[in-house]
Design a protein around this motif. Structure first.
Motif, PDB file in Angstrom:
ATOM      1  N   LYS A  19      21.265 -40.415  22.080  1.00 32.99           N
ATOM      2  CA  LYS A  19      20.964 -40.699  23.488  1.00 32.99           C
ATOM      3  C   LYS A  19      19.991 -41.875  23.648  1.00 32.99           C
ATOM      4  N   ASN A  20      19.248 -42.198  22.595  1.00 34.72           N
ATOM      5  CA  ASN A  20      18.232 -43.248  22.679  1.00 34.72           C
ATOM      6  C   ASN A  20      18.707 -44.550  22.045  1.00 34.72           C
ATOM      7  N   LYS A  21      19.588 -45.226  22.750  1.00 34.21           N
ATOM      8  CA  LYS A  21      20.051 -46.530  22.273  1.00 34.21           C
ATOM      9  C   LYS A  21      19.118 -47.588  22.861  1.00 34.21           C
ATOM     10  N   HIS A  22      18.226 -48.069  22.034  1.00 35.12           N
ATOM     11  CA  HIS A  22      17.224 -49.031  22.496  1.00 35.12           C
ATOM     12  C   HIS A  22      17.871 -50.371  22.830  1.00 35.12           C
ATOM     13  N   ARG A  23      17.551 -50.903  24.000  1.00 30.80           N
ATOM     14  CA  ARG A  23      18.118 -52.173  24.465  1.00 30.80           C
ATOM     15  C   ARG A  23      17.825 -53.293  23.469  1.00 30.80           C
ATOM     16  N   ALA A  24      16.612 -53.333  22.922  1.00 36.87           N
ATOM     17  CA  ALA A  24      16.252 -54.393  21.974  1.00 36.87           C
ATOM     18  C   ALA A  24      17.145 -54.340  20.731  1.00 36.87           C
ATOM     19  N   VAL A  25      17.466 -53.133  20.272  1.00 39.86           N
ATOM     20  CA  VAL A  25      18.322 -52.987  19.086  1.00 39.86           C
ATOM     21  C   VAL A  25      19.746 -53.427  19.413  1.00 39.86           C
ATOM     22  N   VAL A  26      20.256 -53.009  20.572  1.00 43.04           N
ATOM     23  CA  VAL A  26      21.612 -53.387  20.990  1.00 43.04           C
ATOM     24  C   VAL A  26      21.708 -54.911  21.108  1.00 43.04           C
ATOM     25  N   TYR A  27      20.730 -55.535  21.767  1.00 39.41           N
ATOM     26  CA  TYR A  27      20.746 -56.992  21.939  1.00 39.41           C
ATOM     27  C   TYR A  27      20.625 -57.696  20.591  1.00 39.41           C
ATOM     28  N   TYR A  28      19.769 -57.170  19.730  1.00 40.50           N
ATOM     29  CA  TYR A  28      19.600 -57.748  18.387  1.00 40.50           C
ATOM     30  C   TYR A  28      20.933 -57.716  17.630  1.00 40.50           C
TER      31      TYR A  28
ATOM     32  N   ALA B 294      13.105 -51.545  14.191  1.00 41.02           N
ATOM     33  CA  ALA B 294      13.510 -51.897  12.821  1.00 41.02           C
ATOM     34  C   ALA B 294      13.961 -50.662  12.056  1.00 41.02           C
ATOM     35  N   ALA B 295      13.249 -49.552  12.257  1.00 40.29           N
ATOM     36  CA  ALA B 295      13.625 -48.292  11.606  1.00 40.29           C
ATOM     37  C   ALA B 295      14.982 -47.819  12.122  1.00 40.29           C
ATOM     38  N   ASP B 296      15.221 -47.993  13.417  1.00 39.92           N
ATOM     39  CA  ASP B 296      16.499 -47.614  14.017  1.00 39.92           C
ATOM     40  C   ASP B 296      17.642 -48.437  13.417  1.00 39.92           C
ATOM     41  N   ILE B 297      17.421 -49.721  13.226  1.00 38.53           N
ATOM     42  CA  ILE B 297      18.444 -50.601  12.648  1.00 38.53           C
ATOM     43  C   ILE B 297      18.760 -50.149  11.225  1.00 38.53           C
ATOM     44  N   LYS B 298      17.721 -49.791  10.476  1.00 38.24           N
ATOM     45  CA  LYS B 298      17.903 -49.307   9.107  1.00 38.24           C
ATOM     46  C   LYS B 298      18.673 -47.983   9.082  1.00 38.24           C
ATOM     47  N   ASP B 299      18.258 -47.038   9.956  1.00 37.10           N
ATOM     48  CA  ASP B 299      18.869 -45.702   9.983  1.00 37.10           C
ATOM     49  C   ASP B 299      20.294 -45.705  10.516  1.00 37.10           C
ATOM     50  N   LYS B 300      20.512 -46.405  11.611  1.00 34.90           N
ATOM     51  CA  LYS B 300      21.802 -46.322  12.302  1.00 34.90           C
ATOM     52  C   LYS B 300      22.829 -47.346  11.832  1.00 34.90           C
ATOM     53  N   PHE B 301      22.350 -48.508  11.399  1.00 36.04           N
ATOM     54  CA  PHE B 301      23.275 -49.581  11.025  1.00 36.04           C
ATOM     55  C   PHE B 301      23.258 -49.875   9.531  1.00 36.04           C
ATOM     56  N   GLY B 302      22.310 -49.267   8.811  1.00 33.23           N
ATOM     57  CA  GLY B 302      22.265 -49.422   7.358  1.00 33.23           C
ATOM     58  C   GLY B 302      21.909 -50.816   6.886  1.00 33.23           C
ATOM     59  N   GLU B 303      21.138 -51.539   7.677  1.00 32.74           N
ATOM     60  CA  GLU B 303      20.720 -52.878   7.238  1.00 32.74           C
ATOM     61  C   GLU B 303      19.260 -53.105   7.577  1.00 32.74           C
ATOM     62  N   SER B 304      18.665 -54.008   6.839  1.00 29.69           N
ATOM     63  CA  SER B 304      17.272 -54.355   7.108  1.00 29.69           C
ATOM     64  C   SER B 304      17.228 -55.383   8.229  1.00 29.69           C
TER      65      SER B 304
ATOM     66  N   ILE C 106      30.367 -55.121  22.231  1.00 28.96           N
ATOM     67  CA  ILE C 106      29.406 -54.161  22.788  1.00 28.96           C
ATOM     68  C   ILE C 106      29.811 -52.740  22.399  1.00 28.96           C
ATOM     69  N   LYS C 107      31.084 -52.431  22.534  1.00 35.46           N
ATOM     70  CA  LYS C 107      31.556 -51.071  22.209  1.00 35.46           C
ATOM     71  C   LYS C 107      31.443 -50.796  20.710  1.00 35.46           C
ATOM     72  N   THR C 108      31.651 -51.807  19.891  1.00 40.36           N
ATOM     73  CA  THR C 108      31.498 -51.648  18.438  1.00 40.36           C
ATOM     74  C   THR C 108      30.045 -51.304  18.101  1.00 40.36           C
ATOM     75  N   VAL C 109      29.097 -52.031  18.712  1.00 38.96           N
ATOM     76  CA  VAL C 109      27.675 -51.763  18.485  1.00 38.96           C
ATOM     77  C   VAL C 109      27.335 -50.345  18.957  1.00 38.96           C
ATOM     78  N   MET C 110      27.858 -49.955  20.117  1.00 38.43           N
ATOM     79  CA  MET C 110      27.597 -48.608  20.652  1.00 38.43           C
ATOM     80  C   MET C 110      28.146 -47.529  19.714  1.00 38.43           C
TER      81      MET C 110
END
Length: 112
Positions: free
Chosen positions: A91-100, A12-22, A79-83
């Motif tokens: 380097k730490n792209k969590h699979r759960a975050v990518v799938y979410y 959840a913190a990664d989504i907030k930091d990297k994607f700017g959303e809750s 997929i490439k847009t999310v990446m």
């Protein structure tokens, strides 16, 4: 808190930091649970953004098999847009975050 709960908070913190959303915590929890024990494996819990074979696996195993989507170029584009949003230097792209994020992108939360 369990180890899984700790990981979900980290995602959840990664989504907030990297994607700017809750994060939608209910959906994030369901996506994480859907990944099973792979979230505890250091290698399996990450997605390599620069590895085409890995991206094909995400497309085939998650988008097509799990979410029931038809194969098309838009899947790999998503997929490439999310990446890209996750950041190429990260380097730490969590699979759960990518799938979410892919689940949200294609509005497939109802699958869970």
């Amino acid at each position: 808190m369990s180890k899984r709960d700790d990981l979900i908070q980290k995602y959840a913190a990664d989504i907030k930091d990297k994607f700017g959303e809750s994060a939608d915590m209910d959906l994030l929890t369901k996506v994480t649970i859907g990944l099973g024990p792979s979230i505890y494996n250091l290698d399996a819990s990450k997605v390599s953004g620069g590895d085409e074979k890995e991206l094909e696996t995400v497309k085939n195993n998650y988008l097509i098999k799990k979410l029931g989507m038809d194969d098309s170029p838009k899947l790999m584009d998503a997929i490439k847009t999310v990446m890209d949003k996750y950041g190429s230097s990260n380097k730490n792209k969590h699979r759960a975050v990518v799938y979410y994020m892919l689940c949200k992108h294609f509005d497939k939360a109802s699958i869970y």
